[in-house]
Motif scaffolding. Structure first.
Motif, PDB file in Angstrom:
ATOM      1  N   SER A 182      21.173   4.649   1.447  1.00 12.96           N
ATOM      2  CA  SER A 182      19.870   5.123   1.922  1.00 12.96           C
ATOM      3  C   SER A 182      19.908   5.376   3.427  1.00 12.96           C
ATOM      4  N   GLN A 183      20.634   4.531   4.164  1.00 12.31           N
ATOM      5  CA  GLN A 183      20.737   4.728   5.607  1.00 12.31           C
ATOM      6  C   GLN A 183      21.536   5.996   5.919  1.00 12.31           C
ATOM      7  N   MET A 184      22.600   6.227   5.164  1.00 17.48           N
ATOM      8  CA  MET A 184      23.401   7.433   5.372  1.00 17.48           C
ATOM      9  C   MET A 184      22.592   8.684   5.054  1.00 17.48           C
ATOM     10  N   ALA A 185      21.815   8.648   3.968  1.00 19.20           N
ATOM     11  CA  ALA A 185      20.972   9.794   3.627  1.00 19.20           C
ATOM     12  C   ALA A 185      19.983  10.083   4.744  1.00 19.20           C
ATOM     13  N   HIS A 186      19.426   9.018   5.307  1.00 17.32           N
ATOM     14  CA  HIS A 186      18.479   9.189   6.421  1.00 17.32           C
ATOM     15  C   HIS A 186      19.178   9.812   7.629  1.00 17.32           C
ATOM     16  N   ASN A 187      20.372   9.320   7.948  1.00 18.24           N
ATOM     17  CA  ASN A 187      21.095   9.832   9.108  1.00 18.24           C
ATOM     18  C   ASN A 187      21.487  11.301   8.939  1.00 18.24           C
ATOM     19  N   LEU A 188      21.790  11.690   7.694  1.00 17.12           N
ATOM     20  CA  LEU A 188      22.216  13.065   7.436  1.00 17.12           C
ATOM     21  C   LEU A 188      21.054  13.986   7.085  1.00 17.12           C
ATOM     22  N   ASP A 189      19.874  13.437   7.024  1.00 15.94           N
ATOM     23  CA  ASP A 189      18.664  14.211   6.718  1.00 15.94           C
ATOM     24  C   ASP A 189      18.763  14.886   5.351  1.00 15.94           C
ATOM     25  N   ILE A 190      19.158  14.085   4.359  1.00 17.34           N
ATOM     26  CA  ILE A 190      19.154  14.572   2.980  1.00 17.34           C
ATOM     27  C   ILE A 190      18.377  13.564   2.139  1.00 17.34           C
ATOM     28  N   PRO A 191      17.768  13.991   1.034  1.00 15.19           N
ATOM     29  CA  PRO A 191      16.987  13.072   0.206  1.00 15.19           C
ATOM     30  C   PRO A 191      17.856  11.953  -0.375  1.00 15.19           C
ATOM     31  N   PHE A 192      17.251  10.789  -0.526  1.00 14.95           N
ATOM     32  CA  PHE A 192      17.923   9.673  -1.189  1.00 14.95           C
ATOM     33  C   PHE A 192      17.386   9.607  -2.611  1.00 14.95           C
ATOM     34  N   LEU A 193      18.269   9.820  -3.581  1.00 16.00           N
ATOM     35  CA  LEU A 193      17.837   9.967  -4.971  1.00 16.00           C
ATOM     36  C   LEU A 193      17.760   8.657  -5.736  1.00 16.00           C
ATOM     37  N   GLY A 194      18.300   7.588  -5.173  1.00 18.98           N
ATOM     38  CA  GLY A 194      18.152   6.306  -5.858  1.00 18.98           C
ATOM     39  C   GLY A 194      19.412   5.475  -5.873  1.00 18.98           C
ATOM     40  N   GLN A 195      19.266   4.253  -6.378  1.00 16.59           N
ATOM     41  CA  GLN A 195      20.353   3.286  -6.455  1.00 16.59           C
ATOM     42  C   GLN A 195      20.661   2.949  -7.917  1.00 16.59           C
ATOM     43  N   ILE A 196      21.937   2.858  -8.222  1.00 21.15           N
ATOM     44  CA  ILE A 196      22.392   2.502  -9.567  1.00 21.15           C
ATOM     45  C   ILE A 196      23.089   1.148  -9.473  1.00 21.15           C
ATOM     46  N   PRO A 197      22.631   0.148 -10.201  1.00 21.16           N
ATOM     47  CA  PRO A 197      23.247  -1.180 -10.105  1.00 21.16           C
ATOM     48  C   PRO A 197      24.616  -1.231 -10.774  1.00 21.16           C
ATOM     49  N   LEU A 198      25.412  -2.214 -10.388  1.00 22.59           N
ATOM     50  CA  LEU A 198      26.692  -2.476 -11.030  1.00 22.59           C
ATOM     51  C   LEU A 198      26.440  -3.501 -12.128  1.00 22.59           C
ATOM     52  N   VAL A 199      26.381  -3.013 -13.354  1.00 22.18           N
ATOM     53  CA  VAL A 199      26.045  -3.855 -14.499  1.00 22.18           C
ATOM     54  C   VAL A 199      27.167  -3.739 -15.524  1.00 22.18           C
ATOM     55  N   GLN A 200      27.478  -4.841 -16.166  1.00 22.17           N
ATOM     56  CA  GLN A 200      28.582  -4.855 -17.119  1.00 22.17           C
ATOM     57  C   GLN A 200      28.388  -3.838 -18.239  1.00 22.17           C
ATOM     58  N   ASP A 201      27.153  -3.665 -18.676  1.00 22.85           N
ATOM     59  CA  ASP A 201      26.890  -2.747 -19.785  1.00 22.85           C
ATOM     60  C   ASP A 201      27.209  -1.297 -19.412  1.00 22.85           C
ATOM     61  N   ILE A 202      27.045  -0.936 -18.144  1.00 18.49           N
ATOM     62  CA  ILE A 202      27.366   0.424 -17.717  1.00 18.49           C
ATOM     63  C   ILE A 202      28.863   0.658 -17.844  1.00 18.49           C
ATOM     64  N   ARG A 203      29.649  -0.326 -17.401  1.00 19.79           N
ATOM     65  CA  ARG A 203      31.099  -0.217 -17.514  1.00 19.79           C
ATOM     66  C   ARG A 203      31.535  -0.198 -18.969  1.00 19.79           C
ATOM     67  N   GLU A 204      30.964  -1.076 -19.785  1.00 23.08           N
ATOM     68  CA  GLU A 204      31.337  -1.129 -21.200  1.00 23.08           C
ATOM     69  C   GLU A 204      30.956   0.160 -21.919  1.00 23.08           C
ATOM     70  N   GLY A 205      29.795   0.712 -21.576  1.00 19.60           N
ATOM     71  CA  GLY A 205      29.378   1.970 -22.189  1.00 19.60           C
ATOM     72  C   GLY A 205      30.326   3.107 -21.855  1.00 19.60           C
ATOM     73  N   ALA A 206      30.846   3.105 -20.621  1.00 24.61           N
ATOM     74  CA  ALA A 206      31.809   4.137 -20.227  1.00 24.61           C
ATOM     75  C   ALA A 206      33.103   3.986 -21.003  1.00 24.61           C
TER      76      ALA A 206
END
Length: 353
Positions: free
Chosen positions: A301-325
């Protein structure tokens, strides 16, 4: 005496089996070498034997003896001349298959290992869940992981068309999304040792020679980095905009700037919809309310602010995301807090175009 004169004389030598055709008109005179007091003529015959070859050699010698000054050394040789092969016709790329695609979004990252393909797959599934028609082209030529992430490794890609210039790939349809990857058209585990031009051509085939049909969104999972493949791809594909994926850690964020600058380069000049911060925090499955910021906090979010581009959101690191992949069942198919993160991202991407 020069080559032009000799060719004029040799037009007198007719081929007995070819009416009104001389050795020059038939293209049999392959080479003429002229030295101080010598003339060397080479006749080229096709691989299929000419029963009159020896006759023609003698006729050429007799012709030269008639026209050249006495004492001139005359030599006539023959070679077997392979028929000229037609140059292979290059693949003809056009934008016809993208005619019914409303928005083409490049999913990019400054470096590998930030989960760009995971974000691409789950964003596509989330957009489909929101009711959009979605396709995904896996252009990550050196690490095509989308077949694994969608459970389509063993699918045989079908083609339609009459020849190599009109053949179209038929994408795999699963989870309401059309998928096509370099991994679908190469053997599992095969190392794709391609230089830049070869890789660029292969990727353009994946995108431009696929029967996508009507789509609201075509997501392109781009290779990491900012090399010549990216420039070629962006130049030949009418990309609407890009989404940049990063992690919060400093080493990943330092590469974001290069990715952003590539799209902002005047020769590229593609809008950036925004930045997605992946692996923002770790949440144990047993304690969903806890957050552990393993790679730093709020760096995206800080980098998006510095570069003046929208911040689209945060994706957590969750075991189910890795397992689903790993199992080919994207977490965006489910109704969970981590699934909601991708649905929220999909809503923002759709709204931003």
């Amino acid at each position: 005496m020069n080559e032009k004169e000799i060719l004029l004389w040799l037009q007198e030598v007719q081929h007995p089996a070819k009416e009104d055709q001389n050795v020059v008109a038939l293209g049999l005179v392959e080479k003429i070498n002229i030295a101080d007091n010598a003339v060397h003529v080479t006749l080229g015959f096709p691989k299929r034997p000419d029963p009159l070859k020896n006759y023609l050699v003698g006729a050429v010698q007799a012709c030269l003896y008639r026209h050249l000054p006495g004492g001139t050394e005359i030599q006539v040789d023959t070679i077997v001349k392979e028929p000229a092969k037609a140059a292979p016709k290059g693949i003809e790329f056009n934008l016809e298959q993208l005619r019914e695609v409303s928005h083409i979004i490049g999913i990019a990252s400054g470096k590998g290992g930030v989960g760009k393909s995971t974000v691409t797959v789950n964003l596509a599934v989330a957009l489909a869940r929101l009711g959009y028609k979605v396709g995904v082209a896996d252009a990550d030529v050196y690490g095509p992981s989308i077949p694994t992430m969608t459970g389509t490794e063993d699918v045989t890609i079908e083609m339609e068309g009459e020849d190599e210039n009109t053949n179209l790939f038929i994408p795999v349809e699963k989870y309401g999304v059309k998928w096509l990857s370099v991994g679908h058209v190469s053997q599992a585990g095969q190392a794709l040792i391609w230089r830049g031009p070869m890789a660029s051509t292969a990727l353009k085939q994946i995108i431009l020679q696929t029967a996508w049909g009507p789509l609201d969104f075509l997501l392109i999972d781009m290779p990491p980095g900012t090399g010549d493949i990216h420039i070629s791809l962006i130049g030949d594909v009418p990309m609407t905009a890009a989404v940049i994926v990063t992690t919060p850690q400093a080493v990943a964020l330092s590469d974001v700037l290069r990715g952003v600058n590539m799209f902002r380069n005047p020769q590229v000049n593609k809008p950036i919809l925004g930045l997605v911060e992946n692996m923002s925090w770790f949440t144990p499955a047993a304690h969903p309310e806890e957050k552990y910021y393993l790679f730093g906090k709020d760096g995206g979010s800080q980098m998006a602010h510095n570069l003046d581009i929208p911040f689209l959101g945060q994706i957590p690191l969750v075991q189910d995301i890795r397992e689903g992949a790993d199992t080919g069942e994207p977490v965006a198919l489910l109704n969970r807090p981590d699934s909601q993160a991708f649905l929220d991202l999909a809503g923002r991407v759709a709204a931003s175009v």
